[in-house]
Enzyme design. Structure first.
Site, short mmCIF file in Angstrom:
data_model
loop_
_atom_site.label_atom_id
_atom_site.label_comp_id
_atom_site.label_asym_id
_atom_site.label_seq_id
_atom_site.Cartn_x
_atom_site.Cartn_y
_atom_site.Cartn_z
N SER A 121 0.84 -1.18 0.00
CA SER A 121 0.00 0.00 0.00
C SER A 121 0.88 1.25 0.00
O SER A 121 2.10 1.15 0.01
CB SER A 121 -0.93 0.01 1.23
N LYS A 172 -4.25 -7.04 2.74
CA LYS A 172 -4.26 -5.97 1.75
C LYS A 172 -5.65 -5.85 1.11
O LYS A 172 -6.15 -4.74 0.87
CB LYS A 172 -3.22 -6.22 0.66
N HIS A 175 -7.73 -4.06 3.57
CA HIS A 175 -7.28 -2.66 3.53
C HIS A 175 -8.01 -1.92 2.41
O HIS A 175 -8.52 -0.81 2.60
CB HIS A 175 -5.76 -2.64 3.31
N ASN A 176 -8.08 -2.54 1.25
CA ASN A 176 -8.74 -1.88 0.13
C ASN A 176 -10.24 -1.79 0.32
O ASN A 176 -10.87 -0.81 -0.10
CB ASN A 176 -8.41 -2.60 -1.19
N GLU A 179 -10.69 1.11 2.35
CA GLU A 179 -10.39 2.26 1.48
C GLU A 179 -11.62 2.63 0.64
O GLU A 179 -11.94 3.81 0.49
CB GLU A 179 -9.21 1.85 0.59
#
Lengths: 300, 300, 300, 300
Positions: A121, A172, A175-176, A179
């Protein structure tokens, strides 16, 4: 240390520069000769085939794969498992689906290759200077070997060994997903301001929210930069592309039976933005007309 | 400069300390004598009535109201408009609904009092050290008088004159709407991690996401702190209280006919969290049983 | 005509009765001997193995599989493709995922067996009297052979040949996605009434909405019946179980990049209902406490 | 019985015809002379002012107001409370906000006029033949006087005295909230079918779902009719207008702190459909570009 970098797109090339600046030696390979030349210009050694790349590395070798997720990553990793030896290190730094990484990990394990799935990231600037890395893989012990690499290229405290193979790309992915939700929330807020009875200067709003507010963070700083260039974003459309990880997060939530209404709404609103009009809307409009004689918007 | 502070709750008291540390002189009033004593200990002058507070200030006076939104703010401002004089400054730093502030601004305008509706973000620590302020009100010219105050108590670049009366509280309202969406997104992400096949250390996750990731920001740092104290948050329930601004944001969006699915989902999920069970669920369960004979979860 | 029925659960047994009442001859098989006995009592011929069932049918045979979706249907169909002959008819009347049906259709096609994926709606009463069937499969020509069967067991105009294999179960999947949305909408409406300042009689409400209103339909009639038995649904909890088709519909929408916010919200709300508390809520609560010192609901 | 009808729009005129067909005597008034003429043609007596209308009715009079909600209804009811006498009956059959009806009820009560807030469902055809009515107001005893009227114009079992003033329009509001959710669910389902790998005949789908399926009901029958005229709805756009009651339902839910995610999603999706593009989307797109260099869709 010495790293073989496979894939010199915008993220890969920035990582190469970051690695070199941090005292690493890089052998760089890409299908595109210009990209190889750029990497050479940045101080990397060139390799024109995967074989050559592997040959130029000393054992135990470390190869970082940074190619598009899916088929390109699959075939690259497959080829590399044949070229690398037991005790070597293979890092997939791309946006692979974690179930693919589980498969890749098994393939590597069978050959004694240490496999690490590394979610990256921090965007392009992070790749270049102070990246953010969440790394699952073979074992904490094996990760010790890679620590100096990440210690250099990551923001301070900006990397984490997350545990078993797959856990890096999984984290990840999530995380997205977060986001997506955060970006949509920010977008909605600015839309409400835009339609308010007041006359806000979007850049000034994003700037003040970036300094001391509860919602401060990098995304707000990026909003400030975007508004600095085009305060009403007149030059772009509102089409929100997506590259898969928000969808994977929701699919994972569905498999877990976890209720994630904000991530779902953010993702679906992206899909909605790609359509000029919807069949859903036509049906609802036709039904309203059917029972109440309400006007429909006719196509000319 | 000299400020009269009305309301010495956790936010008000911290602001008093912040103002004094920044070289301002504060006359402090609260209904609670202990709070006044605390303000005095922090270097403020005490006032035991609003009259006394106003009397102790030199013209043009500046009074900052920091009491709960709604009736308490209404009555305080009403009383102050009778005590203050033309040319004085009245700041509502609380979480007032912007339509109330429009009303308060009119009341002040009729008397020649400069009115400013000041949304305050940054939490308790911000109030104490480097706050975040979005301030609408009478005019940019009148605001010049208050600039030195905000320059001191705010984070650098952390305050903004937002324009016409109401625009400060409106912007704070939207700030909180965004906050609802962002917090829910973060919560959902951690829930997916929690139910994942992997074994994440929540504190370590929040920490690495706070250093270089796209979703870094204050909320993620607060998550790190929360997990540092209780990694699985075992000691608290998931009841999500709300204090009105998320609701106002959605109501405003509805009035604008703006589609804000993420803010709506975040708000509704807070309401859902306050219920043990729902009538909605009972109806759906009864319908499923009705057509398909599907099992229902019977109350013991 | 003559039908072999495999699977005598609540839906299968009702279909057997429906078929017999409509002049068909049924050979019935189930793993459970009691169920076979019930079918016999209803006029069916018993078969204690799939082999026996197939042996008792005249070519071209018609076998209707009505067993749980997934592994049970998979193995049953696999076994039947070995027992049936070219020109026979195999109907999967269960709730199979349409991609499984595509696979089953291919297996059958390879043997010359006509395969039909038949989504069945209308609940248990429909199965018994006037069912609703959406049937994809081999070809419209082949379906002609089955028409008399469906003409009898279906509600008038209540069956449709939907086209290529998979299209029947796909349409049933979407039917259930719509059903999720409609049921949740109805549930939410009754919850708003429940919390209103008025004192509604839920049964009377559902009854009047079932007679002439825009939202009349079978679900509302079922609501009336449910409230007639327990006007406040005090005896059941609001846990909303789900059996997969809503999830499949959303997953299909995600693959299509179709925005289906209502189907998504309905599904996620079912998942939410299965949880006592959420980690999402804990995180949001902890964050609120972190910045604002807001009270958290502590576990005792 | 004898009814004065105020407001001869599509709903009002159909009600006049329905009332006359059921043996009632109607005195009809509208601002529009043509509409009055139509009512006369249908057998009503004309009135060219409210005064005349009231004068032509025998005490105790019954006046049914069927004009647009909001200001028109407000002023009509205000005027009528001055013209009517204690013991008369005033019915607001329009789509008034229930809080307005509470106010109207108080005004009437002060004069001794019996007030009934009557939510009307069933669309134009219902108004003409067999309507659906949910009626709150003064008292169950007073409602007895109106029963014969509703017994005639309503579908069998299609009217209900719902209790205290306001409860009729409140229930109609919620009815429409449910309607929003159901219509959106149906629309989404047809959109998924539209984008499926199969080739469905929408009219045939709606028809079969109208005969025996779980989701059968009037809305599905209307879908069948709409598709019969234009199978892909090519002639209309997907703009979904709304007239307020879905919004009121959500606002009511927010005031109750009731989580109604499906009603919210349905309403917000209507608002989204009215926009060509969104500022939300622009912001998200700009942020993606900011951190990842992702392509934006540029305006030409």
């Amino acid at each position: 240390m010495q790293i073989g970098m496979v894939g010199l797109g915008k993220m890969g090339l920035n990582l190469v520069k970051n690695m070199i600046r941090n005292g690493n030696e890089v052998v760089a390979y890409d299908l595109n000769a210009d990209a190889i030349a750029e990497a050479e210009a940045a101080g990397a050694q060139a390799a024109t085939t995967l074989q050559e790349l592997v040959a130029k590395l000393d054992a135990p070798r470390t190869v970082w794969v940074m190619v598009p997720a899916g088929a390109p990553t699959d075939s690259t990793i497959e080829e590399l498992t044949n070229l690398l030896s037991s005790g070597d290190y293979l890092i997939d730094g791309g946006n692979s689906y974690y179930k693919d990484s589980l498969r890749h990990a098994e393939m590597c394990e069978a050959k004694g290759i240490n496999f690490f799935d590394c979610g990256t990231s921090g965007g392009q600037s992070g790749a270049l200077e102070d990246g953010n890395f969440m790394i699952g893989g073979t074992s904490a012990e094996a990760f010790e070997h890679l620590k100096p690499l990440f210690e250099g290229i990551a923001e301070k405290d900006g990397y984490l060994y997350t545990g078993k193979p797959g856990s890096g790309h999984y984290m990840k992915m999530v995380h997205n997903g977060i986001e997506y939700g955060m970006m949509e929330a920010i977008g909605e807020g600015f839309e409400v301001l835009e339609k308010s009875p007041f006359d806000y200067d979007n850049e000034a709003v994003a700037k003040v929210w970036s300094h001391g507010s509860v919602i401060r963070g990098w995304l707000m700083e990026l909003a400030e930069e975007a508004f600095a260039q085009d305060d009403n974003l007149d030059n772009i459309s509102g089409k929100m592309f997506s590259s898969g990880e928000g969808k994977w997060t929701l699919e994972e939530a569905l498999d877990q039976q976890t209720s994630t209404p904000v991530i779902a709404a953010a993702l679906l609103n992206r899909y909605r933005s790609m359509e000029e009009d919807t069949f859903t809307g036509k049906v609802v409009s036709a039904l309203r007309h059917g029972f109440g004689g309400h006007a429909m918007d006719m196509k000319k």
